[in-house]
Design a protein around this motif. Structure first.
Motif, PDB file in Angstrom:
ATOM      1  N   ASN A  57      55.554  -3.721  22.710  1.00 34.90           N
ATOM      2  CA  ASN A  57      54.642  -2.569  22.790  1.00 34.90           C
ATOM      3  C   ASN A  57      53.285  -2.978  22.215  1.00 34.90           C
ATOM      4  O   ASN A  57      53.139  -4.065  21.651  1.00 34.90           O
ATOM      5  CB  ASN A  57      55.216  -1.361  22.022  1.00 34.90           C
ATOM      6  N   GLY A  58      52.314  -2.095  22.338  1.00 34.74           N
ATOM      7  CA  GLY A  58      50.964  -2.410  21.890  1.00 34.74           C
ATOM      8  C   GLY A  58      50.836  -2.540  20.379  1.00 34.74           C
ATOM      9  O   GLY A  58      50.028  -3.332  19.879  1.00 34.74           O
ATOM     10  N   THR A  59      51.640  -1.771  19.660  1.00 34.49           N
ATOM     11  CA  THR A  59      51.589  -1.830  18.190  1.00 34.49           C
ATOM     12  C   THR A  59      52.094  -3.188  17.701  1.00 34.49           C
ATOM     13  O   THR A  59      51.471  -3.814  16.834  1.00 34.49           O
ATOM     14  CB  THR A  59      52.424  -0.686  17.585  1.00 34.49           C
ATOM     15  N   ASP A  60      53.209  -3.654  18.280  1.00 31.79           N
ATOM     16  CA  ASP A  60      53.703  -5.000  17.962  1.00 31.79           C
ATOM     17  C   ASP A  60      52.645  -6.046  18.297  1.00 31.79           C
ATOM     18  O   ASP A  60      52.475  -7.025  17.562  1.00 31.79           O
ATOM     19  CB  ASP A  60      54.961  -5.335  18.785  1.00 31.79           C
ATOM     20  N   THR A  83      40.481   6.878  16.242  1.00 32.73           N
ATOM     21  CA  THR A  83      41.318   6.106  17.175  1.00 32.73           C
ATOM     22  C   THR A  83      42.757   6.576  17.030  1.00 32.73           C
ATOM     23  O   THR A  83      43.058   7.442  16.198  1.00 32.73           O
ATOM     24  CB  THR A  83      41.227   4.585  16.891  1.00 32.73           C
ATOM     25  N   PHE A  84      43.649   5.995  17.839  1.00 32.53           N
ATOM     26  CA  PHE A  84      45.068   6.266  17.685  1.00 32.53           C
ATOM     27  C   PHE A  84      45.578   5.545  16.432  1.00 32.53           C
ATOM     28  O   PHE A  84      45.108   4.459  16.094  1.00 32.53           O
ATOM     29  CB  PHE A  84      45.835   5.803  18.937  1.00 32.53           C
ATOM     30  N   PHE A  85      46.542   6.149  15.773  1.00 30.14           N
ATOM     31  CA  PHE A  85      47.025   5.678  14.470  1.00 30.14           C
ATOM     32  C   PHE A  85      47.420   4.197  14.443  1.00 30.14           C
ATOM     33  O   PHE A  85      47.217   3.503  13.437  1.00 30.14           O
ATOM     34  CB  PHE A  85      48.221   6.548  14.035  1.00 30.14           C
ATOM     35  N   GLU A 161      40.442  -7.369  20.015  1.00 28.44           N
ATOM     36  CA  GLU A 161      40.111  -6.231  20.889  1.00 28.44           C
ATOM     37  C   GLU A 161      41.357  -5.372  21.120  1.00 28.44           C
ATOM     38  O   GLU A 161      42.337  -5.849  21.685  1.00 28.44           O
ATOM     39  CB  GLU A 161      39.584  -6.756  22.237  1.00 28.44           C
ATOM     40  N   ASP A 162      41.305  -4.113  20.716  1.00 29.09           N
ATOM     41  CA  ASP A 162      42.401  -3.185  21.004  1.00 29.09           C
ATOM     42  C   ASP A 162      42.094  -2.493  22.334  1.00 29.09           C
ATOM     43  O   ASP A 162      41.365  -1.512  22.396  1.00 29.09           O
ATOM     44  CB  ASP A 162      42.561  -2.162  19.872  1.00 29.09           C
ATOM     45  N   ALA A 163      42.651  -3.079  23.406  1.00 28.88           N
ATOM     46  CA  ALA A 163      42.428  -2.536  24.750  1.00 28.88           C
ATOM     47  C   ALA A 163      43.657  -1.764  25.234  1.00 28.88           C
ATOM     48  O   ALA A 163      43.939  -1.725  26.431  1.00 28.88           O
ATOM     49  CB  ALA A 163      42.078  -3.664  25.720  1.00 28.88           C
ATOM     50  N   ALA A 164      44.365  -1.128  24.292  1.00 29.64           N
ATOM     51  CA  ALA A 164      45.541  -0.334  24.682  1.00 29.64           C
ATOM     52  C   ALA A 164      45.146   0.742  25.696  1.00 29.64           C
ATOM     53  O   ALA A 164      45.927   1.102  26.570  1.00 29.64           O
ATOM     54  CB  ALA A 164      46.181   0.305  23.455  1.00 29.64           C
ATOM     55  N   GLN A 165      43.916   1.253  25.570  1.00 26.76           N
ATOM     56  CA  GLN A 165      43.435   2.281  26.512  1.00 26.76           C
ATOM     57  C   GLN A 165      42.417   1.693  27.487  1.00 26.76           C
ATOM     58  O   GLN A 165      41.812   2.431  28.263  1.00 26.76           O
ATOM     59  CB  GLN A 165      42.773   3.432  25.738  1.00 26.76           C
ATOM     60  N   GLY A 166      42.204   0.377  27.424  1.00 27.79           N
ATOM     61  CA  GLY A 166      41.060  -0.189  28.146  1.00 27.79           C
ATOM     62  C   GLY A 166      41.377  -1.078  29.326  1.00 27.79           C
ATOM     63  O   GLY A 166      40.456  -1.597  29.967  1.00 27.79           O
ATOM     64  N   THR A 185      46.945  -5.152  24.836  1.00 25.61           N
ATOM     65  CA  THR A 185      47.006  -3.897  25.581  1.00 25.61           C
ATOM     66  C   THR A 185      48.414  -3.312  25.461  1.00 25.61           C
ATOM     67  O   THR A 185      49.320  -3.951  24.919  1.00 25.61           O
ATOM     68  CB  THR A 185      46.582  -4.046  27.051  1.00 25.61           C
ATOM     69  N   SER A 186      48.563  -2.089  25.936  1.00 24.16           N
ATOM     70  CA  SER A 186      49.836  -1.376  25.878  1.00 24.16           C
ATOM     71  C   SER A 186      50.199  -0.896  27.276  1.00 24.16           C
ATOM     72  O   SER A 186      49.325  -0.513  28.055  1.00 24.16           O
ATOM     73  CB  SER A 186      49.690  -0.163  24.952  1.00 24.16           C
ATOM     74  N   PHE A 187      51.500  -0.928  27.585  1.00 26.55           N
ATOM     75  CA  PHE A 187      51.965  -0.409  28.874  1.00 26.55           C
ATOM     76  C   PHE A 187      52.752   0.889  28.704  1.00 26.55           C
ATOM     77  O   PHE A 187      53.569   1.244  29.558  1.00 26.55           O
ATOM     78  CB  PHE A 187      52.823  -1.466  29.591  1.00 26.55           C
ATOM     79  N   ALA A 190      51.666   6.459  29.820  1.00 26.74           N
ATOM     80  CA  ALA A 190      50.444   7.214  30.105  1.00 26.74           C
ATOM     81  C   ALA A 190      49.169   6.382  29.989  1.00 26.74           C
ATOM     82  O   ALA A 190      48.068   6.897  30.192  1.00 26.74           O
ATOM     83  CB  ALA A 190      50.357   8.418  29.172  1.00 26.74           C
ATOM     84  N   LYS A 191      49.287   5.099  29.675  1.00 26.24           N
ATOM     85  CA  LYS A 191      48.085   4.258  29.570  1.00 26.24           C
ATOM     86  C   LYS A 191      47.600   3.899  30.980  1.00 26.24           C
ATOM     87  O   LYS A 191      48.335   4.075  31.948  1.00 26.24           O
ATOM     88  CB  LYS A 191      48.400   2.987  28.772  1.00 26.24           C
ATOM     89  N   PRO A 192      46.384   3.358  31.092  1.00 23.72           N
ATOM     90  CA  PRO A 192      45.842   3.069  32.432  1.00 23.72           C
ATOM     91  C   PRO A 192      46.795   2.248  33.305  1.00 23.72           C
ATOM     92  O   PRO A 192      46.966   2.543  34.483  1.00 23.72           O
ATOM     93  CB  PRO A 192      44.557   2.305  32.127  1.00 23.72           C
TER      94      PRO A 192
HETATM   95  C1  LIG Z   1      48.619   3.461  22.537  1.00 25.50           C
HETATM   96  C2  LIG Z   1      47.766   2.739  21.598  1.00 25.50           C
HETATM   97  C3  LIG Z   1      48.254   1.700  20.789  1.00 25.50           C
HETATM   98  C4  LIG Z   1      49.729   1.372  20.666  1.00 25.50           C
HETATM   99  O1  LIG Z   1      50.380   1.096  21.832  1.00 25.50           O
HETATM  100  P1  LIG Z   1      51.975   1.303  21.923  1.00 25.50           P
HETATM  101  O2  LIG Z   1      52.356   0.525  23.128  1.00 25.50           O
HETATM  102  O3  LIG Z   1      52.218   2.768  22.076  1.00 25.50           O
HETATM  103  O4  LIG Z   1      52.580   0.760  20.682  1.00 25.50           O
HETATM  104  C5  LIG Z   1      47.361   0.996  19.997  1.00 25.50           C
HETATM  105  N1  LIG Z   1      46.059   1.313  19.997  1.00 25.50           N
HETATM  106  C6  LIG Z   1      45.542   2.307  20.738  1.00 25.50           C
HETATM  107  C7  LIG Z   1      44.082   2.577  20.696  1.00 25.50           C
HETATM  108  C8  LIG Z   1      46.387   3.070  21.558  1.00 25.50           C
HETATM  109  O5  LIG Z   1      45.877   4.071  22.284  1.00 25.50           O
END
Ligand SMILES: *Cc1c(COP(=O)(O)O)cnc(C)c1O
Length: 382
Positions: A57-60, A83-85, A161-166, A185-187, A190-192
């Motif tokens: 996941n994106g947090t990992d 931002t997201f937590f 770069e935190d591109a989880a939403q990018g 990035t994150s999949f 609901a992400k892009p």
């Molecule tokens: C969603 C998100 C994450 C974490 O991604 P997960 O896959 O849900 O762990 C990190 N940063 C931002 C800005 C996010 O929106």
């Protein structure tokens, strides 16, 4: 109406998605199947970087990079306050301290001026060693790397770069997940670019970092799988999610990114004169993870949200709290005065439905209700 309509996407790609899932079931290669490696190659090539390492996941993904950079106790990492937590959480997970930075009132991204102030303050205070910056491409718009990179160089900081939403966003044609020393990035669905569960990826041009990440994500494996050379963890995307992502990536490249930008154009046309709509600076393309508007007050936002709910139009509030206002960070005793913009945004922003399958009729319906409400509310309250 749905806020982010994953059902419409599934209906459109049902045959391809069902086949992709079925093929994995037939092969029973649920972990590390061939589609995982192919996905990494496609993602790296789309982003324009050398290495893509998928993970759970994106947090990992954030955590693994900070870990690989050996960031830990006594270190400071600069993150936006709005931002997201997970952005700050990953910093805390490695034992480092997040230093929150205020954001720009129109792009919602980390403010380069305030970033430099906070770097200087942190150095002066001397309690933590500044190590890295995590700019977030919030709501689908790239952060201002042309100002962030020189600061990183000046103060010898790494950029993640935190591109989880990018995913899919670009600046002068350079795509998200290719900025800084590493990107994630994150999949999340609901992400892009979302899968049907959890998934994430790390991107970098750094060969040494890439091989360290591949070890950390697989129990600290050495060149021999059964010789573990360090303490790592188990963080991988499964073959089913990778197979699903291949179909979704095709759709994303073929039409979704341009369709969601068409939805943005409609919104701008119908709402641009009424409320503060997203600012997309010249040469930037957003992937519109969210479509945010700003209202004049907390009350106006609250009333509009309720009004739209009655019309069956779902809305969201990203974010109701800044990072420093989160209970988990109360112990840091951070005062509000550094963060006027982030704090103001928490009471003014509202997100309207946006996704590539939203029709022009839907946008007309949403925006006509917004207009109707604003005219009557402001008529009574001016
Ligand atoms: C969603 C998100 C994450 C974490 O991604 P997960 O896959 O849900 O762990 C990190 N940063 C931002 C800005 C996010 O929106």
């Amino acid at each position: 109406m749905e806020f982010r309509d994953l059902k419409k996407q599934y209906q459109r790609y049902k045959i391809e998605l069902d086949k992709a899932i079925h093929d994995v079931l037939e092969q029973t290669d649920f972990i590390n199947g061939p589609s995982v490696k192919r996905l990494e190659e496609r993602l790296a090539s789309y982003a324009g970087v050398k290495h893509c390492i998928t993970c759970a996941n994106g947090t990992d993904a954030l955590y693994l990079v900070l870990k690989a950079w050996n960031i830990g106790p006594h270190d400071a990492v600069f993150v936006p306050n709005f931002t997201f937590f997970a952005t700050a959480e990953a910093v805390s997970q490695v034992g480092a301290t997040p230093i929150f930075v205020d954001v720009d009132p129109y792009t919602y991204n980390i403010s380069p001026d305030h970033l430099e102030k906070m770097i200087k303050d942190t150095i002066k205070e001397g309690k933590y060693h500044p190590k890295a910056i995590i700019p977030v491409d919030l709501f689908g718009l790239l952060a201002d790397y042309s100002k962030i990179q020189p600061l990183a160089k000046k103060y010898k900081l790494l950029v993640l770069e935190d591109a989880a939403q990018g995913f899919g966003a670009s600046y002068h044609g350079q795509r998200a997940c290719s900025f800084g020393d590493a990107a994630i990035t994150s999949f999340f669905p609901a992400k892009p670019l979302g899968c049907y569960g959890d998934g994430g990826a790390i991107f970098t041009n750094d060969d040494t970092l890439a091989s360290l990440l591949r070890s950390l994500a697989v129990h600290g494996k050495g060149s021999d799988k059964y010789d573990n050379v360090r303490i790592g963890q188990n963080s991988r995307i499964d073959t089913l999610q990778a197979a699903i992502l291949h179909v979704k990536l095709d759709a994303f490249i073929n039409h979704e990114l341009s369709d969601v930008n068409q939805v943005y154009q409609w919104y701008q046309e119908y709402l641009g004169d009424i409320v503060v709509t997203p600012t997309i600076p010249k040469h930037y393309i957003s992937c519109f993870a969210q479509y945010s508007i700003q209202l004049n007050s907390y009350e106006e936002r609250h009333m509009l949200k309720e009004f739209l709910e009655l019309k069956n139009i779902p809305t969201m509030i990203y974010y109701r709290k800044t990072m420093h206002q989160q209970t988990a960070y109360a112990h840091l005793n951070i005062s509000d005065h550094e963060y006027p913009v982030s704090i103001a945004l928490t009471s003014k922003v509202l997100q309207l439905p946006i996704h590539p399958y939203l029709s022009q009729e839907d946008v007309l319906e949403i925006t006509s209700h917004v207009k109707l409400f604003i005219q009557s509310y402001r008529g009574e309250h001016s």
